[in-house]
Design a protein around this motif. Structure first.
Motif, PDB file in Angstrom:
ATOM      1  N   ARG A 132       0.603  -1.273   0.349  1.00 25.16           N
ATOM      2  CA  ARG A 132       0.132  -0.268  -0.206  1.00 25.16           C
ATOM      3  C   ARG A 132       0.786   1.356   0.174  1.00 25.16           C
ATOM      4  NH1 ARG A 132      -3.543   2.766   3.749  1.00 25.16           N
ATOM      5  NH2 ARG A 132      -5.783   3.110   2.119  1.00 25.16           N
ATOM      6  N   GLU A 133       1.762   1.569   1.058  1.00 26.31           N
ATOM      7  CA  GLU A 133       3.244   2.625   0.819  1.00 26.31           C
ATOM      8  C   GLU A 133       3.588   2.963  -0.608  1.00 26.31           C
ATOM      9  OE1 GLU A 133       5.760  -1.569   0.699  1.00 26.31           O
ATOM     10  OE2 GLU A 133       3.587  -0.497   0.983  1.00 26.31           O
ATOM     11  N   ALA A 134       3.550   2.159  -1.173  1.00 24.44           N
ATOM     12  CA  ALA A 134       3.881   1.958  -2.914  1.00 24.44           C
ATOM     13  C   ALA A 134       2.556   2.821  -3.625  1.00 24.44           C
ATOM     14  CB  ALA A 134       3.738   1.196  -3.857  1.00 24.44           C
ATOM     15  N   PHE A 135       1.483   3.370  -2.957  1.00 25.59           N
ATOM     16  CA  PHE A 135       0.200   3.989  -3.936  1.00 25.59           C
ATOM     17  C   PHE A 135       0.236   5.134  -2.929  1.00 25.59           C
ATOM     18  CE2 PHE A 135       0.186  -0.301  -5.229  1.00 25.59           C
ATOM     19  CZ  PHE A 135      -0.321  -0.126  -6.504  1.00 25.59           C
ATOM     20  N   VAL A 136       0.984   5.903  -1.655  1.00 27.81           N
ATOM     21  CA  VAL A 136       0.505   6.773  -0.704  1.00 27.81           C
ATOM     22  C   VAL A 136       1.371   7.234  -1.652  1.00 27.81           C
ATOM     23  CG1 VAL A 136       0.844   7.643   1.062  1.00 27.81           C
ATOM     24  CG2 VAL A 136      -0.033   5.025   0.533  1.00 27.81           C
ATOM     25  N   GLN A 137       1.116   8.523  -1.823  1.00 26.17           N
ATOM     26  CA  GLN A 137       2.161  10.178  -1.984  1.00 26.17           C
ATOM     27  C   GLN A 137       3.413  10.516  -0.939  1.00 26.17           C
ATOM     28  OE1 GLN A 137       0.042  13.126  -1.388  1.00 26.17           O
ATOM     29  NE2 GLN A 137      -0.963  13.450  -3.414  1.00 26.17           N
ATOM     30  N   GLU A 138       4.402  10.330  -1.536  1.00 25.89           N
ATOM     31  CA  GLU A 138       5.552   9.828  -0.748  1.00 25.89           C
ATOM     32  C   GLU A 138       5.441  10.562   0.664  1.00 25.89           C
ATOM     33  OE1 GLU A 138       9.158   9.158   0.748  1.00 25.89           O
ATOM     34  OE2 GLU A 138       8.748   8.608  -1.327  1.00 25.89           O
ATOM     35  N   GLN A 139       5.039  12.206   1.148  1.00 26.31           N
ATOM     36  CA  GLN A 139       4.830  12.518   2.222  1.00 26.31           C
ATOM     37  C   GLN A 139       3.609  11.836   3.301  1.00 26.31           C
ATOM     38  OE1 GLN A 139       3.792  13.885  -0.080  1.00 26.31           O
ATOM     39  NE2 GLN A 139       2.076  15.331  -0.481  1.00 26.31           N
ATOM     40  N   HIS A 140       3.305  10.622   2.853  1.00 29.84           N
ATOM     41  CA  HIS A 140       1.782  10.258   3.249  1.00 29.84           C
ATOM     42  C   HIS A 140       2.771   8.478   3.738  1.00 29.84           C
ATOM     43  CE1 HIS A 140      -0.450  13.745   2.080  1.00 29.84           C
ATOM     44  NE2 HIS A 140      -0.343  14.038   3.350  1.00 29.84           N
ATOM     45  N   ARG A 141       3.990   8.992   3.195  1.00 29.22           N
ATOM     46  CA  ARG A 141       3.932   6.894   3.480  1.00 29.22           C
ATOM     47  C   ARG A 141       4.520   6.263   4.707  1.00 29.22           C
ATOM     48  NH1 ARG A 141       7.673   5.623  -1.847  1.00 29.22           N
ATOM     49  NH2 ARG A 141       5.935   6.856  -2.410  1.00 29.22           N
ATOM     50  N   ASN A 142       4.515   6.824   5.455  1.00 20.70           N
ATOM     51  CA  ASN A 142       4.778   6.900   6.679  1.00 20.70           C
ATOM     52  C   ASN A 142       3.326   6.168   7.204  1.00 20.70           C
ATOM     53  OD1 ASN A 142       7.423   5.790   6.796  1.00 20.70           O
ATOM     54  ND2 ASN A 142       7.884   7.456   8.511  1.00 20.70           N
ATOM     55  N   LEU A 143       2.071   6.742   6.848  1.00 20.14           N
ATOM     56  CA  LEU A 143       0.923   6.497   7.147  1.00 20.14           C
ATOM     57  C   LEU A 143       0.031   5.563   6.320  1.00 20.14           C
ATOM     58  CD1 LEU A 143       0.231  10.099   8.030  1.00 20.14           C
ATOM     59  CD2 LEU A 143       0.504   8.808   9.418  1.00 20.14           C
ATOM     60  N   ALA A 144       0.702   4.625   5.343  1.00 24.64           N
ATOM     61  CA  ALA A 144       0.002   3.779   5.048  1.00 24.64           C
ATOM     62  C   ALA A 144      -0.390   3.097   5.296  1.00 24.64           C
ATOM     63  CB  ALA A 144       1.469   3.318   3.608  1.00 24.64           C
ATOM     64  N   TYR A 145      -0.296   2.389   6.660  1.00 29.35           N
ATOM     65  CA  TYR A 145      -1.051   1.583   7.152  1.00 29.35           C
ATOM     66  C   TYR A 145      -2.126   2.078   8.509  1.00 29.35           C
ATOM     67  CZ  TYR A 145       1.251  -1.792   3.978  1.00 29.35           C
ATOM     68  OH  TYR A 145       2.108  -1.837   2.656  1.00 29.35           O
ATOM     69  N   ALA A 146      -1.861   3.688   8.816  1.00 33.91           N
ATOM     70  CA  ALA A 146      -2.764   3.488   9.876  1.00 33.91           C
ATOM     71  C   ALA A 146      -4.654   3.468   9.081  1.00 33.91           C
ATOM     72  CB  ALA A 146      -2.300   5.209   9.931  1.00 33.91           C
ATOM     73  N   ASP A 147      -5.694   4.071  10.306  1.00 36.02           N
ATOM     74  CA  ASP A 147      -6.953   4.187   9.719  1.00 36.02           C
ATOM     75  C   ASP A 147      -7.063   5.603   9.778  1.00 36.02           C
ATOM     76  OD1 ASP A 147      -9.427   3.292   9.695  1.00 36.02           O
ATOM     77  OD2 ASP A 147      -9.288   2.947  12.449  1.00 36.02           O
ATOM     78  N   LEU A 148      -6.641   6.014   8.298  1.00 39.30           N
ATOM     79  CA  LEU A 148      -6.828   6.949   8.145  1.00 39.30           C
ATOM     80  C   LEU A 148      -7.400   7.319   6.163  1.00 39.30           C
ATOM     81  CD1 LEU A 148      -3.247   9.331   9.914  1.00 39.30           C
ATOM     82  CD2 LEU A 148      -6.238   8.869  10.197  1.00 39.30           C
TER      83      LEU A 148
END
Length: 223
Positions: free
Chosen positions: A37-53
């Motif tokens: 999933r992190e590969a589909f998230v904008q770079e600045q949000h990558r560490n939140l890729a697996y958060a409940d957000l």
């Protein structure tokens, strides 16, 4: 600087967020466990890729929360032989999941920059059965018919006009209503010979999503 363990985060997302929300379909769980999933998230949000957000994408659009993605995929109950139309490509992550679960996916995205970015992400993940089309779904036409349609943004009302793109017995996933309490539903098209004006609507769960462009409620005027 600490490097995030994305594989561990993905495992925790599935076990602590998605599965407890009654997502038990093993094909869906395996897909969410496998796709980065992190590969589909904008770079600045990558560490939140697996958060409940719900993560922002631009243009007022956002990625669904992982739990909503899981419930959406499970609700569609896709078979490997089926063709899917997705309305609202966004990041391309749900498109990738649909591609893993179905035979062929056409995904419509109204914003050209989001469509281009999603194509690139899908290509990097070597997902070749998803075609991203830069188009407004409410002005798009096709002679193709699909087994399932997935709307990734909300609509004010159930979009019955889109049922014309379904094969007999097909189904459409939609979140409809008014924020903050919207209804996720599966709209079942009639079988061949059935009344096309009387689809069966199956209510699934409550959630809240941004509206698709052109699908928000009309403003009401109060005197």
């Amino acid at each position: 600087m600490t490097t995030m363990d994305y594989a561990k985060a993905r495992e925790l997302m599935v076990e602590q967020q998605v599965r407890p929300w009654d997502v038990l379909d093993m094909r869906v769980l395996d897909t969410l466990s496998d796709l980065p999933r992190e590969a589909f998230v904008q770079e600045q949000h990558r560490n939140l890729a697996y958060a409940d957000l719900a993560l922002p994408l631009g243009h007022g659009e956002s990625m669904m929360k992982p739990v909503v993605e899981g419930r959406t995929l499970q609700s569609l109950a896709l078979e490997p032989t089926e063709d899917v139309l997705e309305i609202g490509t966004g990041s391309g992550f749900l498109s990738a999941c649909l591609g893993r679960l179905a035979r062929d996916v056409v995904s419509l995205e109204i914003h050209a920059d989001l469509a281009d970015a999603a194509r690139a992400r899908l290509q990097r993940q070597q997902i070749g059965n998803v075609e991203v089309v830069n188009a407004d779904a409410f002005g798009w036409e096709t002679q193709r018919r699909f087994d399932a349609i997935c709307l990734t943004g909300a609509t004010a009302v159930v979009p019955h006009d889109l049922l014309r793109w379904l094969r007999p017995g097909g189904r459409l996933f939609v979140v409809h209503g008014r924020s903050p309490a919207m209804d996720a539903a599966l709209v079942h098209a009639p079988e061949a010979g059935g009344d096309v004006y009387a689809p069966r609507i199956e209510s699934l769960f409550e959630t809240d999503l941004p509206y698709l462009a052109g699908a928000a409620p009309r403003p009401s005027f109060v005197l």
